[in-house]
Scaffold this active site. Structure first.
Site, mmCIF file in Angstrom:
data_model
loop_
_atom_site.group_PDB
_atom_site.id
_atom_site.type_symbol
_atom_site.label_atom_id
_atom_site.label_comp_id
_atom_site.label_asym_id
_atom_site.label_seq_id
_atom_site.Cartn_x
_atom_site.Cartn_y
_atom_site.Cartn_z
ATOM 1 N N TRP A 75 0.832 -1.208 0.000
ATOM 2 C CA TRP A 75 0.000 0.000 0.000
ATOM 3 C C TRP A 75 0.865 1.256 0.000
ATOM 4 O O TRP A 75 0.518 2.260 -0.623
ATOM 5 C CB TRP A 75 -0.918 -0.005 1.223
ATOM 6 C CG TRP A 75 -1.678 1.272 1.382
ATOM 7 C CD1 TRP A 75 -2.841 1.620 0.768
ATOM 8 C CD2 TRP A 75 -1.335 2.393 2.202
ATOM 9 N NE1 TRP A 75 -3.241 2.885 1.157
ATOM 10 C CE2 TRP A 75 -2.332 3.377 2.031
ATOM 11 C CE3 TRP A 75 -0.266 2.660 3.067
ATOM 12 C CZ2 TRP A 75 -2.293 4.597 2.701
ATOM 13 C CZ3 TRP A 75 -0.230 3.873 3.724
ATOM 14 C CH2 TRP A 75 -1.234 4.826 3.545
ATOM 15 N N HIS A 76 2.016 1.192 0.678
ATOM 16 C CA HIS A 76 2.867 2.376 0.758
ATOM 17 C C HIS A 76 3.482 2.750 -0.584
ATOM 18 O O HIS A 76 3.801 3.920 -0.812
ATOM 19 C CB HIS A 76 3.989 2.154 1.780
ATOM 20 C CG HIS A 76 3.560 2.393 3.195
ATOM 21 N ND1 HIS A 76 2.933 1.430 3.949
ATOM 22 C CD2 HIS A 76 3.653 3.490 3.995
ATOM 23 C CE1 HIS A 76 2.670 1.913 5.156
ATOM 24 N NE2 HIS A 76 3.092 3.167 5.208
ATOM 25 N N GLY A 77 3.677 1.806 -1.451
ATOM 26 C CA GLY A 77 4.269 2.152 -2.734
ATOM 27 C C GLY A 77 4.342 0.964 -3.664
ATOM 28 O O GLY A 77 4.419 -0.193 -3.232
ATOM 29 N N PHE B 190 2.216 8.459 -1.397
ATOM 30 C CA PHE B 190 1.502 7.204 -1.226
ATOM 31 C C PHE B 190 0.008 7.366 -1.394
ATOM 32 O O PHE B 190 -0.722 6.413 -1.346
ATOM 33 C CB PHE B 190 1.807 6.605 0.157
ATOM 34 C CG PHE B 190 3.279 6.532 0.469
ATOM 35 C CD1 PHE B 190 4.184 6.184 -0.533
ATOM 36 C CD2 PHE B 190 3.741 6.822 1.721
ATOM 37 C CE1 PHE B 190 5.531 6.122 -0.239
ATOM 38 C CE2 PHE B 190 5.092 6.752 2.012
ATOM 39 C CZ PHE B 190 5.989 6.416 1.024
#
Length: 460
Positions: A319-321, A460
């Site tokens: 999810w962060h990247g 993000f």
């Protein structure tokens, strides 16, 4: 506009507050609509092309919620959630997934711009729709729901706010009593503290960390540089995101809305589980309630619990990247949480003096994967961290001055109370207002004189 820009602090925020306050005073029925319009204007300032995207997502999800309430068909909610995740996947992960294909199957890369805040407003949709299916959430008007999704202090990078934490506050009429003014004063203090964290600490630490991580992309780095850059990023991301969160919470308080806290001295954690209860607290709660528990949680035995932990943190990393380093970072934290769980289950003793440094060092080493642009850079950083390489390039940093900045940041991160606690204490002692005035002046000077970096979590 960046929260740490004059455009936001000196133009948009005061203008929005004046417009909102005037509307509350003379046109109270337009209050929420006005705040929604201001939020859309703020979002559209970044890139007007994405205004239709967020507007369409609000309307479609609101219609899906209304349809579900009328028809009571669970597949409506499942379809809406899948549509949200599909949109997120296309904008954020399509090129990444295509890049993972073998060369002989390689597909062309698409020129897709990443809409700011899409990860955050997608998760807000998911939280509301999931709770609606569970019959925990009521239906709201289009303006109320739109404001929940697009409220400008939290639309770009959180905090991740559950509907039940703010919807009753949107419904509450704005008043000009002493409590509202105290809330606004707290908001101003938090904004000042947030700017100071970002400009005086986060940005100065970025100047230290960035050159070394950049150099590691193409050549070895020295052990000294690697340690300094890793520690600099460790505190940079803390003060960068904590500063953003304080500015977001402070901005919301000016409009009478209290957003949930997001940090609780995470680098003082004595276990990895404790760290994730303190770091990005709203994301941790989301991952726990909407991913970890549905995957089985701790209800179906140890093996399922371990798998759920690992899957949750790996997906949290993704999810962060859109990158393998983010996946590895999440998986490493998931593995650490599994080890933490097994150790607690074993009832083996662990001295408190060992718990904190082990937890902190684990988090520090994991940040290398989070910051590195690709695995080659991470490997070079780890090689320099764990053993000296004489083949490293010349040092990129002034070790003495860099270490001084890092020590100051570490002292503040480990010793000072949370900003919300500081504000509560200061409000009871008006004499400290003078100190805050000086701090605000320093922050203004820093904004004007230092290099300004985008908030890390805006990516993000």
């Amino acid at each position: 506009m960046l929260f740490n820009s004059f455009g936001y602090l000196a133009v948009f925020l005061p203008a929005a507050w004046i417009i909102y306050f005037a509307c509350c005073r003379w046109f109270p029925n337009w209050r929420l609509g006005t705040l929604l319009v201001l939020s859309i204007v703020f979002y559209g300032y970044w890139d007007p092309r994405f205004v239709p995207l967020i507007a369409l997502s609000i309307v479609i999800n609101w219609l899906a919620a209304r349809w579900f309430i009328q028809a009571s068909r669970p597949w409506i909610i499942y379809g809406a959630i899948c549509a949200n995740l599909l949109a997120l996947g296309v904008f954020k992960y399509l090129n990444f997934l295509l890049g993972l294909l073998p060369i002989r199957w390689a597909a062309p890369q698409f020129d897709i711009a990443l809409p700011l805040g899409i990860s955050f407003f997608t998760f807000h949709h998911v939280m509301y729709l999931t709770d609606l299916r569970r019959k925990l959430a009521p239906q709201y008007s289009l303006i109320e729901y739109g404001l929940y999704i697009a409220f400008f202090p939290q639309v770009l990078a959180g905090p991740l706010v559950r509907w039940r934490e703010v919807m009753h506050q949107f419904a509450r009429p704005f008043s000009s009593d002493d409590e509202e003014w105290r809330r606004a004063a707290s908001g101003l203090m938090l904004i000042i503290l947030g700017v100071c964290q970002k400009t005086m600490l986060g940005d100065n630490l970025a100047v230290i960390a960035n050159p070394v991580f950049k150099a590691a992309e193409s050549s070895p780095v020295t052990t000294t540089d690697s340690w300094i850059a890793t520690l600099a990023f460790t505190f940079q991301i803390f003060f960068d995101f904590s500063g953003y969160t304080d500015m977001a919470i402070g901005s919301a308080l000016l409009f009478g809305i209290t957003l949930p806290q997001n940090f609780d001295a995470p680098y003082r954690a004595t276990t990895l589980q404790d760290f994730w209860r303190r770091w990005h607290m709203t994301l941790s709660r989301f991952l726990r309630d909407y991913l970890y528990i549905p995957l089985g949680g701790n209800r179906h035995g140890l093996a399922v619990q371990l798998c759920a932990l690992l899957a949750t943190m790996t997906l949290g990393g993704l999810w962060h990247g859109a990158g393998l380093t983010f996946i590895a970072w999440g998986a490493l934290h998931g593995t650490g949480l599994c080890v933490d769980l097994l150790w607690r289950r074993s009832k083996l003793p662990m001295p408190a003096l060992i718990c904190w440094p082990l937890t902190f060092l684990f988090v520090v080493f994991c940040w290398v994967l989070f910051r590195a642009q690709h695995f080659d850079a991470a490997v070079r950083m780890y090689e320099a961290l764990f053993w000296s390489k004489r083949s490293g390039s010349d040092g990129h940093l002034d070790a003495a001055s860099s270490a001084t900045v890092i020590c100051i940041a570490a002292l503040l991160a480990f010793v000072l109370p949370n900003t919300s606690e500081m504000v509560s204490r200061i409000q009871s002692r008006p004499i400290y207002a003078v100190g805050f005035g000086l701090l605000a002046a320093c922050a203004a000077l820093t904004l004007n004189s230092s290099e300004s970096f985008e908030f890390i979590y805006f990516r993000f």
